[in-house]
Scaffold this active site. Structure first.
Site, PDB file in Angstrom:
ATOM      1  N   ARG A  97     -28.776  11.585 -60.545  1.00 11.97           N
ATOM      2  CA  ARG A  97     -28.328  12.986 -60.564  1.00 11.97           C
ATOM      3  C   ARG A  97     -27.939  13.318 -59.136  1.00 11.97           C
ATOM      4  NH1 ARG A  97     -30.921  18.165 -63.456  1.00 11.97           N
ATOM      5  NH2 ARG A  97     -29.749  17.119 -65.108  1.00 11.97           N
ATOM      6  N   HIS A 124     -21.337  15.946 -66.851  1.00 10.01           N
ATOM      7  CA  HIS A 124     -22.704  15.815 -67.372  1.00 10.01           C
ATOM      8  C   HIS A 124     -22.621  15.144 -68.756  1.00 10.01           C
ATOM      9  CE1 HIS A 124     -26.874  16.297 -67.652  1.00 10.01           C
ATOM     10  NE2 HIS A 124     -27.004  17.607 -67.781  1.00 10.01           N
ATOM     11  N   GLN A 127     -25.587  14.949 -71.482  1.00 10.82           N
ATOM     12  CA  GLN A 127     -25.808  16.238 -72.128  1.00 10.82           C
ATOM     13  C   GLN A 127     -24.836  16.418 -73.305  1.00 10.82           C
ATOM     14  OE1 GLN A 127     -28.069  18.853 -71.358  1.00 10.82           O
ATOM     15  NE2 GLN A 127     -27.314  19.604 -73.305  1.00 10.82           N
ATOM     16  N   ASP A 219     -23.500  28.186 -70.277  1.00 13.38           N
ATOM     17  CA  ASP A 219     -24.349  27.543 -69.269  1.00 13.38           C
ATOM     18  C   ASP A 219     -24.523  28.545 -68.128  1.00 13.38           C
ATOM     19  OD1 ASP A 219     -25.725  25.734 -67.668  1.00 13.38           O
ATOM     20  OD2 ASP A 219     -23.931  24.633 -67.031  1.00 13.38           O
ATOM     21  N   CYS A 259     -27.079  24.009 -72.556  1.00 16.97           N
ATOM     22  CA  CYS A 259     -27.684  22.767 -72.064  1.00 16.97           C
ATOM     23  C   CYS A 259     -29.098  22.997 -71.549  1.00 16.97           C
ATOM     24  CB  CYS A 259     -26.807  22.176 -70.971  1.00 16.97           C
ATOM     25  SG  CYS A 259     -26.572  23.293 -69.571  1.00 16.97           S
ATOM     26  N   ARG A 287     -31.219  14.923 -76.397  1.00  9.85           N
ATOM     27  CA  ARG A 287     -31.016  14.200 -75.140  1.00  9.85           C
ATOM     28  C   ARG A 287     -31.774  12.871 -75.194  1.00  9.85           C
ATOM     29  NH1 ARG A 287     -29.765  16.835 -70.380  1.00  9.85           N
ATOM     30  NH2 ARG A 287     -29.651  14.705 -69.583  1.00  9.85           N
TER      31      ARG A 287
HETATM   32  N1  NVA Z   1     -24.240  23.452 -64.690  1.00  2.63           N
HETATM   33  C1  NVA Z   1     -25.654  23.278 -64.455  1.00  2.63           C
HETATM   34  C2  NVA Z   1     -26.248  22.352 -65.474  1.00  2.63           C
HETATM   35  C3  NVA Z   1     -27.737  22.168 -65.362  1.00  2.63           C
HETATM   36  C4  NVA Z   1     -28.278  21.182 -66.365  1.00  2.63           C
HETATM   37  C5  NVA Z   1     -25.879  22.759 -63.051  1.00  2.63           C
HETATM   38  O1  NVA Z   1     -25.130  21.882 -62.594  1.00  2.63           O
HETATM   39  O2  NVA Z   1     -26.802  23.239 -62.385  1.00  2.63           O
HETATM   40  N1   CP Z   2     -29.804  20.121 -69.326  1.00  2.00           N
HETATM   41  C1   CP Z   2     -30.336  19.424 -68.307  1.00  2.00           C
HETATM   42  O1   CP Z   2     -29.748  18.468 -67.789  1.00  2.00           O
HETATM   43  O2   CP Z   2     -31.568  19.851 -67.925  1.00  2.00           O
HETATM   44  P1   CP Z   2     -32.386  19.394 -66.618  1.00  2.00           P
HETATM   45  O3   CP Z   2     -31.674  19.977 -65.431  1.00  2.00           O
HETATM   46  O4   CP Z   2     -33.749  19.991 -66.838  1.00  2.00           O
HETATM   47  O5   CP Z   2     -32.407  17.903 -66.573  1.00  2.00           O
END
Ligand code: NVA
Ligand code: CP
Length: 304
Positions: A97, A124, A127, A219, A259, A287
């Site tokens: 990540r 992502h 997801q 989101d 998500c 997931r």
């Molecule tokens: N768009 C959000 C998704 C979190 C799972 C982010 O990147 O923070």
């Molecule tokens: N939706 C998602 O990726 O959640 P986290 O940020 O908790 O991993």
């Protein structure tokens, strides 16, 4: 060897194979990854991604190692390339990540094992594969459904464009012009849509996006990394909230998707996320199943 960074690595057939494997792994436990190890690098926090990958590896007969960026030498300047070379001598898969998608591309370039995107600034994919599984379970099909995404044209929105195009799901994005999805992603999605019949549109009125939708997806307005723009974004997006009034424009059996984590009272109201249309907990569960299928798929591809 395949990596899984954007979903664009998959043919339509492979995409369907992963969805089918996820359904079968959800019905009955199998252990195709006995003794295999997944290294998980996190530059940002996570609840779902971390836990679902860790539990998933265990259920498949393997093991996961959690590596926070600040706890490994990458945090002190060891290069991504060297880290990737070394970790792939210990691990059978890497998942990361990251802030910048280019970090993942660098990792993939120097890794001798498959690299999986656990979220970047642009994509992502894990997801969205889980979300498509959820939609398929709810409606018994994907082809011909309409999904409306309301809010920020962010990583989740970009991956939805690709995933919906691959699945033949029509997608309408309702976002401010200033926060539209990534242009290259829109072009890629339009290319894929030519062969699946998916219709793609980007509009600035959330009501236009939501008309006759089977699913409304939203989101956060402030993704990880965008915190400095929090106040400005809350103003820009205030008319992009998913609430029951907006829901009236969708088909009667519409589902609400997110998500997670959700910011209740901002992008979604409590009555919608806790109400009868919401499928957010199923998305979170899926997931686990889809990532197990992705891992099994990447492992199988490696041994061909
Ligand atoms: N768009 C959000 C998704 C979190 C799972 C982010 O990147 O923070
Ligand atoms: N939706 C998602 O990726 O959640 P986290 O940020 O908790 O991993």
């Amino acid at each position: 060897m395949k990596h899984f960074l954007t979903m664009l690595e998959l043919s339509k057939q492979e995409f369907e194979e992963i969805l089918n494997t996820a359904k079968s792994l959800k019905r009955a436990q199998q252990q195709p990854l006995k003794g295999k190890v997944l290294g998980m690098i996190f530059e940002k926090p996570s609840t779902r991604t971390r836990v679902s990958f860790e539990v998933g590896m265990q259920q498949l007969g393997g093991h996961a190692v959690y590596l926070n960026k600040n706890d490994i030498q990458i945090g002190r300047g060891e290069t991504v390339a060297d880290t990737s070379r070394v970790l792939s001598r210990y691990c059978d898969f890497l998942m990361a990540r990251v802030f910048s998608h280019s970090t993942l591309e660098e990792m993939a370039k120097y890794s001798s094992v498959p690299v999986i995107n656990g979220l970047s600034d642009i994509h992502h994919p894990c997801q969205i594969m889980g979300d498509l599984l959820t939609l398929q379970e709810k409606f018994g099909k994907l082809m011909g459904l309409k999904l409306a995404y309301v809010g920020d044209g962010n990583n989740v929105c970009n991956s939805l464009l690709i995933g919906c195009a691959m699945a033949g799901v029509h997608i309408s994005v309702g976002c401010p012009n200033s926060h539209a999805p990534n242009k290259d992603v829109i072009r890629e999605a339009n290319n894929i849509a030519k062969s699946t019949g998916s219709k793609i549109e980007i509009v600035d009125d959330p009501v236009d996006a939501v008309r006759n939708a089977h699913a409304i997806y939203t989101d956060t307005w402030v993704s990880m990394g965008d915190e400095a723009q929090k106040e400005e974004r809350e103003k820009i997006f205030k008319n992009y909230q998913v609430n029951s009034v907006l829901g009236h424009y969708a088909t009667p059996n519409w589902v609400f998707m997110h998500c997670l984590p959700a910011h209740r009272g901002q992008e979604v109201t409590n009555d919608v996320i806790d109400g009868k249309h919401s499928v957010v907990w199923d998305e979170a569960e899926n997931r686990l199943h889809i990532q197990k299928a992705i891992l099994a798929f990447l492992d199988k591809r490696r041994s061909i």
